[in-house]
Design a protein around this motif. Sequence first.
Motif, short mmCIF file in Angstrom:
data_model
loop_
_atom_site.label_atom_id
_atom_site.label_comp_id
_atom_site.label_asym_id
_atom_site.label_seq_id
_atom_site.Cartn_x
_atom_site.Cartn_y
_atom_site.Cartn_z
N UNK A 65 1.07 -1.15 -0.26
CA UNK A 65 -0.09 0.15 0.17
C UNK A 65 1.01 1.38 0.22
N UNK A 66 1.63 1.57 0.59
CA UNK A 66 2.88 2.47 0.65
C UNK A 66 3.34 2.44 -0.17
N UNK A 67 4.23 1.15 -0.76
CA UNK A 67 4.78 1.61 -1.75
C UNK A 67 4.15 2.10 -3.76
N UNK A 68 2.97 1.90 -3.41
CA UNK A 68 2.30 2.29 -4.43
C UNK A 68 2.15 3.82 -4.12
N UNK A 69 1.95 4.18 -3.43
CA UNK A 69 1.47 5.66 -2.25
C UNK A 69 2.57 6.32 -3.03
N UNK A 70 4.23 6.13 -3.03
CA UNK A 70 5.27 6.06 -3.82
C UNK A 70 5.07 6.22 -5.42
N UNK A 71 5.00 4.84 -6.01
CA UNK A 71 4.59 4.72 -6.87
C UNK A 71 3.76 6.44 -7.83
N UNK A 72 2.64 6.40 -7.13
CA UNK A 72 1.68 7.72 -7.28
C UNK A 72 2.45 9.13 -7.18
N UNK A 73 2.44 8.97 -6.54
CA UNK A 73 3.17 10.14 -6.19
C UNK A 73 3.86 11.41 -7.00
N UNK A 74 4.88 10.10 -7.75
CA UNK A 74 6.15 10.61 -8.01
C UNK A 74 5.66 11.14 -9.24
N UNK A 278 -6.59 13.62 -3.73
CA UNK A 278 -6.47 11.46 -3.71
C UNK A 278 -4.69 11.37 -3.97
N UNK A 279 -4.28 13.07 -4.46
CA UNK A 279 -2.57 12.83 -4.44
C UNK A 279 -2.19 13.30 -3.39
N UNK A 280 -3.19 14.04 -2.08
CA UNK A 280 -1.88 14.48 -0.52
C UNK A 280 -3.05 14.04 -0.09
N UNK A 281 -4.46 14.13 0.49
CA UNK A 281 -4.96 13.28 1.27
C UNK A 281 -4.41 11.50 1.69
N UNK A 282 -4.47 11.02 1.35
CA UNK A 282 -4.48 9.83 1.10
C UNK A 282 -2.91 9.00 1.44
N UNK A 283 -1.90 9.45 0.64
CA UNK A 283 -0.65 8.86 0.82
C UNK A 283 0.29 10.19 1.77
N UNK A 284 -0.67 10.83 2.25
CA UNK A 284 0.15 11.49 3.61
C UNK A 284 -0.82 10.92 4.92
N UNK A 285 -2.17 10.88 4.92
CA UNK A 285 -2.30 9.77 6.13
C UNK A 285 -2.35 8.71 5.60
N UNK A 286 -2.66 7.95 5.27
CA UNK A 286 -2.46 6.21 5.12
C UNK A 286 -1.59 5.49 6.34
N UNK A 287 -0.26 6.11 6.24
CA UNK A 287 0.92 6.02 6.63
C UNK A 287 1.45 6.53 7.90
N UNK A 288 0.79 7.67 8.64
CA UNK A 288 0.98 8.24 10.22
C UNK A 288 0.07 7.10 10.23
N UNK A 289 -1.50 6.74 10.40
CA UNK A 289 -2.58 6.47 10.81
C UNK A 289 -2.41 4.65 11.36
#
Length: 308
Positions: A65-74, A278-289
């Motif tokens: 899940x976190x790796x996918x966030x890195x992929x999308x935000x790049x 969808x490129x701002x809130x979920x990628x920040x919130x998910x690893x913190x949550x």
Amino acid sequence: MMNNVSMILVFFLSGLDETRNYRSPLFFLTLMCYIVIVLANVCVVLTIILNNELHEPMYILLCAFCLNSLYGTVGFYPKFLWDLLSPVHVISYSGCLLQAQVLYSFACSDLSILTLMAYDRYLAICQPLKYHSLMSKQRVITLVCFAWLTPFCIIAVNIILASQLKLCSPYLNRLICLNWSIVMLACFPAETTANSIVGNLTIIIYSLHAVVIGWSYLFLIKTCAGSIENRKKFMQTCVPHLISLFTFSAALLFDVIYIRFESKNLPQTLKYFVSIEFLIIPPIMNPLIYGFKLTRIRNKIVATMKMK
């Protein structure tokens, strides 16, 4: 398959035209946001990879899940930061298609992984005796690969169809390149029938993921209602998933509605924020949550920080 059916070599992005007076603070905030996203997600990924006791299905899915966030935000932040420093906001034709491919496949993969996480929690709480046989490490890794590759291929079909259209304008009233925004520039709307069919099928496929998630939680709530132990498991492992699911689904839903049924009554700034939410809130919130809520991950992170 990407023949030169369009004479357009670059797209002009007009989404930043209203930010001339505050680009410096926007650049700083965007850079800070991206740094937080990278650090938070890398922290969770490395914590899971480097600790063998975390090599369990739930944590492997979280790592994916976190790796996918890195992929999308790049696929968004480097270009967006560059545009904030540039007087002209352009992107090459092939670069625009690539960005659309990355952003859409990221979003669909996120939904697929969220579905796997819901199924994992359903088996762990509702079918504990079958859990380890059905969710072995090898099977989870296979499912994760499937959750990455299938959306990538489905979105690639959408992008290839878009690349075949003859376009009559190089101007995108967007901050980012999105498949439907490109399709809307087609010279002949009759030629976009295949794009509409495949696009709607894609939406239906990933809407069905929500049905699977809802089905899983229906049984989870029913099972947990009669057991204190199961309620504790639900609160610890399912609540972070529900928060992630809600934030991502809300962001994606607003984005789909905005793209397909664009309203002229909304302020332009709000439109642009909705399109990249969808490129701002979920990628920040998910690893913190997950980092704060899941005890084992939190303890590992705290232990690592104390060692340093």
